[in-house]
Design a protein around this motif. Sequence first.
Motif, PDB file in Angstrom:
ATOM      1  N   ASP A 190       0.830  -1.245   0.080  1.00 20.71           N
ATOM      2  CA  ASP A 190       0.139  -0.059  -0.019  1.00 20.71           C
ATOM      3  C   ASP A 190       0.892   1.090   0.123  1.00 20.71           C
ATOM      4  O   ASP A 190       0.497   2.216  -0.905  1.00 20.71           O
ATOM      5  N   ALA A 191       1.998   1.285   0.612  1.00 19.11           N
ATOM      6  CA  ALA A 191       2.924   2.432   0.792  1.00 19.11           C
ATOM      7  C   ALA A 191       3.402   2.861  -0.459  1.00 19.11           C
ATOM      8  O   ALA A 191       3.611   3.906  -0.940  1.00 19.11           O
ATOM      9  N   GLN A 192       4.031   1.557  -1.173  1.00 21.22           N
ATOM     10  CA  GLN A 192       4.466   1.769  -2.401  1.00 21.22           C
ATOM     11  C   GLN A 192       3.719   2.455  -3.327  1.00 21.22           C
ATOM     12  O   GLN A 192       3.745   3.157  -4.344  1.00 21.22           O
ATOM     13  N   LEU A 193       2.397   1.835  -3.344  1.00 20.73           N
ATOM     14  CA  LEU A 193       1.413   2.190  -4.352  1.00 20.73           C
ATOM     15  C   LEU A 193       1.099   3.895  -4.079  1.00 20.73           C
ATOM     16  O   LEU A 193       0.908   4.400  -5.088  1.00 20.73           O
ATOM     17  N   ILE A 194       1.130   4.151  -2.969  1.00 22.21           N
ATOM     18  CA  ILE A 194       0.594   5.795  -2.665  1.00 22.21           C
ATOM     19  C   ILE A 194       1.811   6.561  -3.131  1.00 22.21           C
ATOM     20  O   ILE A 194       1.739   7.510  -3.958  1.00 22.21           O
ATOM     21  N   VAL A 195       3.028   6.040  -2.751  1.00 20.17           N
ATOM     22  CA  VAL A 195       4.185   6.786  -3.058  1.00 20.17           C
ATOM     23  C   VAL A 195       4.417   6.878  -4.514  1.00 20.17           C
ATOM     24  O   VAL A 195       4.771   7.810  -5.043  1.00 20.17           O
ATOM     25  N   SER A 196       4.101   5.880  -5.300  1.00 22.95           N
ATOM     26  CA  SER A 196       4.337   5.736  -6.672  1.00 22.95           C
ATOM     27  C   SER A 196       3.503   6.773  -7.223  1.00 22.95           C
ATOM     28  O   SER A 196       3.449   7.398  -8.298  1.00 22.95           O
ATOM     29  N   GLU A 197       1.865   6.776  -6.792  1.00 26.27           N
ATOM     30  CA  GLU A 197       1.215   7.719  -7.467  1.00 26.27           C
ATOM     31  C   GLU A 197       1.255   9.109  -7.127  1.00 26.27           C
ATOM     32  O   GLU A 197       1.247  10.039  -8.054  1.00 26.27           O
ATOM     33  N   LEU A 198       1.916   9.494  -6.008  1.00 20.77           N
ATOM     34  CA  LEU A 198       2.068  10.844  -5.642  1.00 20.77           C
ATOM     35  C   LEU A 198       3.493  11.197  -6.504  1.00 20.77           C
ATOM     36  O   LEU A 198       3.555  12.352  -7.111  1.00 20.77           O
ATOM     37  N   THR A 199       4.258  10.494  -6.580  1.00 24.03           N
ATOM     38  CA  THR A 199       5.688  10.740  -7.358  1.00 24.03           C
ATOM     39  C   THR A 199       5.252  10.785  -8.705  1.00 24.03           C
ATOM     40  O   THR A 199       5.832  11.872  -9.501  1.00 24.03           O
ATOM     41  N   THR A 200       4.363   9.866  -9.199  1.00 19.31           N
ATOM     42  CA  THR A 200       4.217  10.223 -10.693  1.00 19.31           C
ATOM     43  C   THR A 200       3.274  11.608 -10.879  1.00 19.31           C
ATOM     44  O   THR A 200       3.529  12.226 -12.155  1.00 19.31           O
ATOM     45  N   ASN A 201       2.500  12.068 -10.163  1.00 19.17           N
ATOM     46  CA  ASN A 201       1.881  13.232 -10.125  1.00 19.17           C
ATOM     47  C   ASN A 201       2.918  14.386 -10.176  1.00 19.17           C
ATOM     48  O   ASN A 201       2.669  15.371 -10.908  1.00 19.17           O
ATOM     49  N   ALA A 202       3.744  14.323  -9.256  1.00 22.28           N
ATOM     50  CA  ALA A 202       4.916  15.548  -9.127  1.00 22.28           C
ATOM     51  C   ALA A 202       5.649  15.327 -10.535  1.00 22.28           C
ATOM     52  O   ALA A 202       5.802  16.382 -10.742  1.00 22.28           O
ATOM     53  N   VAL A 203       5.965  14.252 -11.215  1.00 22.26           N
ATOM     54  CA  VAL A 203       6.849  14.340 -12.231  1.00 22.26           C
ATOM     55  C   VAL A 203       5.990  14.987 -13.391  1.00 22.26           C
ATOM     56  O   VAL A 203       6.424  15.590 -14.263  1.00 22.26           O
ATOM     57  N   ARG A 204       4.643  14.547 -13.367  1.00 25.67           N
ATOM     58  CA  ARG A 204       3.789  15.181 -14.666  1.00 25.67           C
ATOM     59  C   ARG A 204       3.485  16.545 -14.406  1.00 25.67           C
ATOM     60  O   ARG A 204       3.278  17.414 -15.281  1.00 25.67           O
ATOM     61  N   HIS A 205       3.183  16.917 -13.175  1.00 21.94           N
ATOM     62  CA  HIS A 205       2.603  18.113 -13.173  1.00 21.94           C
ATOM     63  C   HIS A 205       3.350  19.068 -12.159  1.00 21.94           C
ATOM     64  O   HIS A 205       2.990  20.132 -11.815  1.00 21.94           O
ATOM     65  N   GLY A 206       4.406  18.778 -11.469  1.00 21.62           N
ATOM     66  CA  GLY A 206       5.214  19.495 -10.497  1.00 21.62           C
ATOM     67  C   GLY A 206       6.148  20.538 -11.007  1.00 21.62           C
ATOM     68  O   GLY A 206       6.857  20.851 -10.179  1.00 21.62           O
ATOM     69  N   GLY A 207       6.463  20.437 -12.385  1.00 21.11           N
ATOM     70  CA  GLY A 207       7.448  21.659 -12.724  1.00 21.11           C
ATOM     71  C   GLY A 207       8.854  20.955 -12.774  1.00 21.11           C
ATOM     72  O   GLY A 207       8.953  19.601 -12.313  1.00 21.11           O
ATOM     73  N   ASP A 208       9.761  21.728 -13.143  1.00 19.86           N
ATOM     74  CA  ASP A 208      11.186  21.009 -13.042  1.00 19.86           C
ATOM     75  C   ASP A 208      11.681  21.009 -11.810  1.00 19.86           C
ATOM     76  O   ASP A 208      11.356  21.941 -10.885  1.00 19.86           O
ATOM     77  N   GLY A 209      12.971  20.298 -11.614  1.00 16.82           N
ATOM     78  CA  GLY A 209      13.387  20.231 -10.381  1.00 16.82           C
ATOM     79  C   GLY A 209      13.266  18.810  -9.560  1.00 16.82           C
ATOM     80  O   GLY A 209      12.660  18.187 -10.121  1.00 16.82           O
ATOM     81  N   PRO A 210      14.125  18.854  -8.672  1.00 19.04           N
ATOM     82  CA  PRO A 210      13.948  17.896  -7.838  1.00 19.04           C
ATOM     83  C   PRO A 210      12.767  17.478  -6.942  1.00 19.04           C
ATOM     84  O   PRO A 210      11.970  18.337  -6.931  1.00 19.04           O
ATOM     85  N   LEU A 211      12.722  16.106  -6.501  1.00 15.72           N
ATOM     86  CA  LEU A 211      11.512  15.703  -5.912  1.00 15.72           C
ATOM     87  C   LEU A 211      12.108  15.256  -4.627  1.00 15.72           C
ATOM     88  O   LEU A 211      13.218  14.517  -4.531  1.00 15.72           O
ATOM     89  N   THR A 212      11.256  15.224  -3.348  1.00 18.65           N
ATOM     90  CA  THR A 212      11.631  14.651  -2.179  1.00 18.65           C
ATOM     91  C   THR A 212      10.598  13.692  -1.753  1.00 18.65           C
ATOM     92  O   THR A 212       9.244  14.166  -1.696  1.00 18.65           O
ATOM     93  N   VAL A 213      10.938  12.550  -1.653  1.00 14.38           N
ATOM     94  CA  VAL A 213      10.004  11.594  -0.872  1.00 14.38           C
ATOM     95  C   VAL A 213      10.319  11.467   0.387  1.00 14.38           C
ATOM     96  O   VAL A 213      11.602  11.226   0.894  1.00 14.38           O
ATOM     97  N   CYS A 214       9.370  11.303   1.409  1.00 11.52           N
ATOM     98  CA  CYS A 214       9.577  11.475   2.784  1.00 11.52           C
ATOM     99  C   CYS A 214       8.653  10.395   3.398  1.00 11.52           C
ATOM    100  O   CYS A 214       7.351  10.454   2.984  1.00 11.52           O
ATOM    101  N   LEU A 215       9.085   9.590   4.249  1.00 12.00           N
ATOM    102  CA  LEU A 215       8.414   8.604   4.902  1.00 12.00           C
ATOM    103  C   LEU A 215       8.586   8.930   6.676  1.00 12.00           C
ATOM    104  O   LEU A 215       9.755   9.031   6.993  1.00 12.00           O
TER     105      LEU A 215
END
Length: 117
Positions: free
Chosen positions: A21-46
């Motif tokens: 479940d955690a991987q699915l949520i993180v994957s969906e949030l990361t995908t949205n960040a890549v598609r809609h979040g503009g250029d630049g780095p992403l930070t994943v926090c658990l």
Amino acid sequence: MAREFTAERLAHWGLEKATDDAQLIVSELTTNAVRHGGDGPLTVCLSAHPLLPLLLLSVTDRGRAAGPLRALHPDDGAEAGRGLELVEALAALWSWTHTGRTTTVWAVLPLSPLPAL
């Protein structure tokens, strides 16, 4: 990379049962960040709560303010648009914050069944 990071961190904490479940949520949030979040780095926090059976998952990007995020609930034939709907189904709570420079989307994943209200 986000899915692998999530699995490794949960294994380190002894929370392997929450990995799918955690991987699915993180994957969906990361995908949205890549598609809609503009250029630049992403930070994943658990973050696991020290007293409550809750896991906080978040992804921060250099997002553009585009109005409130919401699950789309697409038609059965739609090929996209189910990411936040999945997050909504798995998480006890989810939301987002936009600071002007970054956008963080977060979800709280229960590690045991929540009592009925």
